[in-house]
Design a protein around this motif. Structure first.
Motif, PDB file in Angstrom:
ATOM      1  N   GLU A  37       0.840  -1.196   0.000  1.00 44.47           N
ATOM      2  CA  GLU A  37       0.000   0.000   0.000  1.00 44.47           C
ATOM      3  C   GLU A  37       0.875   1.247   0.000  1.00 44.47           C
ATOM      4  O   GLU A  37       0.854   2.044   0.946  1.00 44.47           O
ATOM      5  CB  GLU A  37      -0.919   0.006   1.219  1.00 44.47           C
ATOM      6  N   PRO A  38       1.675   1.462  -1.047  1.00 51.28           N
ATOM      7  CA  PRO A  38       2.559   2.637  -1.065  1.00 51.28           C
ATOM      8  C   PRO A  38       1.776   3.940  -1.105  1.00 51.28           C
ATOM      9  O   PRO A  38       0.752   4.042  -1.791  1.00 51.28           O
ATOM     10  CB  PRO A  38       3.375   2.443  -2.343  1.00 51.28           C
ATOM     11  N   ARG A  39       2.250   4.911  -0.375  1.00 51.31           N
ATOM     12  CA  ARG A  39       1.575   6.204  -0.295  1.00 51.31           C
ATOM     13  C   ARG A  39       1.451   6.865  -1.660  1.00 51.31           C
ATOM     14  O   ARG A  39       0.449   7.512  -1.960  1.00 51.31           O
ATOM     15  CB  ARG A  39       2.377   7.101   0.657  1.00 51.31           C
ATOM     16  N   ASN A  40       2.486   6.713  -2.506  1.00 48.80           N
ATOM     17  CA  ASN A  40       2.494   7.426  -3.778  1.00 48.80           C
ATOM     18  C   ASN A  40       1.887   6.624  -4.923  1.00 48.80           C
ATOM     19  O   ASN A  40       2.092   6.942  -6.093  1.00 48.80           O
ATOM     20  CB  ASN A  40       3.907   7.879  -4.140  1.00 48.80           C
ATOM     21  N   ALA A  41       1.121   5.579  -4.610  1.00 51.24           N
ATOM     22  CA  ALA A  41       0.507   4.759  -5.658  1.00 51.24           C
ATOM     23  C   ALA A  41      -0.359   5.569  -6.628  1.00 51.24           C
ATOM     24  O   ALA A  41      -0.370   5.287  -7.830  1.00 51.24           O
ATOM     25  CB  ALA A  41      -0.310   3.634  -5.028  1.00 51.24           C
ATOM     26  N   PRO A  42      -1.110   6.599  -6.171  1.00 49.57           N
ATOM     27  CA  PRO A  42      -1.936   7.353  -7.126  1.00 49.57           C
ATOM     28  C   PRO A  42      -1.122   8.210  -8.092  1.00 49.57           C
ATOM     29  O   PRO A  42      -1.657   8.640  -9.124  1.00 49.57           O
ATOM     30  CB  PRO A  42      -2.798   8.248  -6.221  1.00 49.57           C
ATOM     31  N   ALA A  43       0.134   8.491  -7.765  1.00 50.45           N
ATOM     32  CA  ALA A  43       0.952   9.367  -8.609  1.00 50.45           C
ATOM     33  C   ALA A  43       1.434   8.622  -9.846  1.00 50.45           C
ATOM     34  O   ALA A  43       1.700   7.418  -9.808  1.00 50.45           O
ATOM     35  CB  ALA A  43       2.145   9.901  -7.816  1.00 50.45           C
ATOM     36  N   GLY A  44       1.571   9.356 -10.938  1.00 52.06           N
ATOM     37  CA  GLY A  44       2.020   8.744 -12.172  1.00 52.06           C
ATOM     38  C   GLY A  44       3.513   8.540 -12.239  1.00 52.06           C
ATOM     39  O   GLY A  44       3.995   7.587 -12.865  1.00 52.06           O
ATOM     40  N   HIS A  45       4.270   9.420 -11.573  1.00 48.94           N
ATOM     41  CA  HIS A  45       5.721   9.375 -11.708  1.00 48.94           C
ATOM     42  C   HIS A  45       6.402   9.874 -10.438  1.00 48.94           C
ATOM     43  O   HIS A  45       5.814  10.628  -9.661  1.00 48.94           O
ATOM     44  CB  HIS A  45       6.187  10.242 -12.888  1.00 48.94           C
ATOM     45  N   VAL A  46       7.633   9.450 -10.245  1.00 48.01           N
ATOM     46  CA  VAL A  46       8.495   9.941  -9.169  1.00 48.01           C
ATOM     47  C   VAL A  46       9.345  11.081  -9.724  1.00 48.01           C
ATOM     48  O   VAL A  46       9.870  10.982 -10.836  1.00 48.01           O
ATOM     49  CB  VAL A  46       9.402   8.816  -8.636  1.00 48.01           C
ATOM     50  N   HIS A  47       9.472  12.148  -8.954  1.00 47.17           N
ATOM     51  CA  HIS A  47      10.263  13.292  -9.410  1.00 47.17           C
ATOM     52  C   HIS A  47      11.334  13.667  -8.380  1.00 47.17           C
ATOM     53  O   HIS A  47      11.250  13.298  -7.211  1.00 47.17           O
ATOM     54  CB  HIS A  47       9.360  14.491  -9.685  1.00 47.17           C
ATOM     55  N   ASN A  48      12.327  14.408  -8.856  1.00 46.59           N
ATOM     56  CA  ASN A  48      13.452  14.859  -8.022  1.00 46.59           C
ATOM     57  C   ASN A  48      14.276  13.708  -7.475  1.00 46.59           C
ATOM     58  O   ASN A  48      14.910  13.825  -6.424  1.00 46.59           O
ATOM     59  CB  ASN A  48      12.970  15.750  -6.872  1.00 46.59           C
ATOM     60  N   TYR A  49      14.271  12.585  -8.181  1.00 50.83           N
ATOM     61  CA  TYR A  49      15.100  11.439  -7.817  1.00 50.83           C
ATOM     62  C   TYR A  49      16.165  11.334  -8.902  1.00 50.83           C
ATOM     63  O   TYR A  49      15.890  10.895 -10.018  1.00 50.83           O
ATOM     64  CB  TYR A  49      14.244  10.173  -7.768  1.00 50.83           C
ATOM     65  N   LEU A  50      17.371  11.722  -8.582  1.00 45.98           N
ATOM     66  CA  LEU A  50      18.432  11.817  -9.575  1.00 45.98           C
ATOM     67  C   LEU A  50      18.599  10.511 -10.342  1.00 45.98           C
ATOM     68  O   LEU A  50      18.739   9.440  -9.753  1.00 45.98           O
ATOM     69  CB  LEU A  50      19.751  12.204  -8.892  1.00 45.98           C
ATOM     70  N   ALA A  51      18.580  10.626 -11.667  1.00 50.24           N
ATOM     71  CA  ALA A  51      18.742   9.517 -12.599  1.00 50.24           C
ATOM     72  C   ALA A  51      17.527   8.589 -12.649  1.00 50.24           C
ATOM     73  O   ALA A  51      17.523   7.620 -13.411  1.00 50.24           O
ATOM     74  CB  ALA A  51      20.003   8.701 -12.297  1.00 50.24           C
ATOM     75  N   ARG A  52      16.504   8.871 -11.837  1.00 52.23           N
ATOM     76  CA  ARG A  52      15.258   8.101 -11.901  1.00 52.23           C
ATOM     77  C   ARG A  52      14.074   9.027 -12.150  1.00 52.23           C
ATOM     78  O   ARG A  52      12.922   8.647 -11.900  1.00 52.23           O
ATOM     79  CB  ARG A  52      15.035   7.325 -10.593  1.00 52.23           C
ATOM     80  N   GLU A  53      14.330  10.235 -12.624  1.00 53.26           N
ATOM     81  CA  GLU A  53      13.286  11.223 -12.854  1.00 53.26           C
ATOM     82  C   GLU A  53      12.213  10.666 -13.788  1.00 53.26           C
ATOM     83  O   GLU A  53      12.503  10.143 -14.865  1.00 53.26           O
ATOM     84  CB  GLU A  53      13.895  12.483 -13.470  1.00 53.26           C
ATOM     85  N   GLY A  54      10.945  10.777 -13.339  1.00 55.93           N
ATOM     86  CA  GLY A  54       9.832  10.341 -14.163  1.00 55.93           C
ATOM     87  C   GLY A  54       9.516   8.865 -14.100  1.00 55.93           C
ATOM     88  O   GLY A  54       8.621   8.390 -14.806  1.00 55.93           O
ATOM     89  N   THR A  55      10.219   8.110 -13.254  1.00 51.84           N
ATOM     90  CA  THR A  55       9.940   6.672 -13.131  1.00 51.84           C
ATOM     91  C   THR A  55       8.598   6.454 -12.437  1.00 51.84           C
ATOM     92  O   THR A  55       8.341   7.058 -11.396  1.00 51.84           O
ATOM     93  CB  THR A  55      11.041   5.975 -12.312  1.00 51.84           C
TER      94      THR A  55
END
Length: 335
Positions: A37-55
């Protein structure tokens, strides 16, 4: 699942998986229990994560689980419903399905719950066009018509932050305390309009947010709505170990709760560490991952020290026996 581990990690998000990788790479036996049950499940992408931007969040977690498994760790799906300290040292955790596991140390990374304003449509649009963090979603909302739903005094700060991203920002006074003269002056200086009255619902057409409806029936066209959730730590497991969450105050306003820990994630209960949003409601994904790494490395160091103590114990007992024999033997004159 085995019965005994060096460490059980409760929570398989960025913090928990990062800590598990650090421990598994140090050749510790590690079990990650993830409720899925990850908190960010509704989000489409992860941001501000160096080299993983938009994952996508699910992809990031899948990659993390693969890394844990690749270093010999274990990951199981399940909910930890109980945790207790054992008399002889270590801990036992119980899962909802009846399984149990014992560990020398615990890393709890259960995250938090976003408690959203009770306005029709907010929960359904959460993480899509109902947002809260300009660093998480601001770039994607740039130059759009943004509405800030004011529920506490921090709404002015929110509005000014989002104004950096769009020229079209409106604050809905909703249930927030009346803004003082200085706050109104700040909003006016940045061209932010204040709409009085309580909000009753969000308007959606097709699958697009189109407006904010007031209790009066007036509808103000908006494409994005910013809210201020209450961030409540998922601390049930920790409470069973005697760790109660404390209120987190920002700008004089209680915004949520978290479990207190030092900079390494160590709590007041020996052997229990925390990482991620359960301890820091402001932590984005990359910060949670860093906190998990810190906690994992500190847990390993703590276990190293314990391993040394255990290894020295037989030698210490032998020295004590020899000393006792000398005390009871002949004196220096042979009498």
């Amino acid at each position: 699942m085995n019965e005994n581990y060096d460490v059980v990690v409760v929570g398989g998000g960025a913090a928990g998986l990062s800590g598990a990788v650090a421990l598994a790479r140090s050749r510790r036996s590690v079990l990650v229990v993830d409720a899925g049950e990850p908190r960010n499940a509704p989000a489409g992408h992860v941001h501000n994560y160096l080299a993983r931007e938009g994952t996508p969040p699910a992809e990031l977690l899948a990659l993390g689980r693969e890394e844990v498994l690749g270093y010999g760790g274990e990951v199981v799906r399940g909910e930890v419903t109980s945790a207790a300290a054992l008399d002889g040292g270590g801990f036992e955790v119980g899962l909802a399905d009846g399984r149990t596991a014992r560990a020398r140390r615990l890393l709890v990374a259960t995250g938090l719950v976003d408690e959203l304003p009770d306005v029709a449509g907010v929960a359904e649009r959460w993480g899509r066009d109902v947002l809260h963090c300009p660093y998480c979603h601001g770039w994607e909302a740039r130059d759009r018509a943004i509405g800030v739903l004011a529920t506490n005094p921090m709404a002015v700060h929110q509005a000014l932050m989002w104004r950096q991203l769009s020229d079209d920002v409106v604050v809905f006074s909703h249930t927030a305390p009346e803004f003082d003269a200085e706050q109104r002056d700040h909003l006016a200086a940045r061209g932010i309009r204040v709409v009085a009255g309580e909000v009753s619902a969000l308007r959606v057409e097709g699958d697009e947010l189109t407006g904010v409806e007031l209790a009066s029936g007036e509808v103000v066209a908006r494409e994005v709505v910013v809210v201020a959730p209450r961030f409540t730590a998922r601390a049930g497991v920790l409470e069973q170990l005697g760790l109660e969450p404390v209120e987190t105050v920002v700008g004089g306003q209680v915004v949520g709760s978290a479990v207190a820990a030092d900079a390494t994630g160590a709590t007041e209960v020996p052997g229990v560490w925390v990482a991620g949003n359960v301890a820091d409601l402001k932590a984005q994904v990359v910060i949670s991952a860093a906190a998990g790494l810190m906690a994992g490395s500190m847990i390993n160091a703590d276990l190293v020290a314990e391993d040394v103590r255990r290894a020295r114990a037989p030698f210490s007992h032998e020295v004590e026996r020899e000393a006792a024999a000398l005390v009871g033997g002949p004196d220096r004159h042979g009498v």
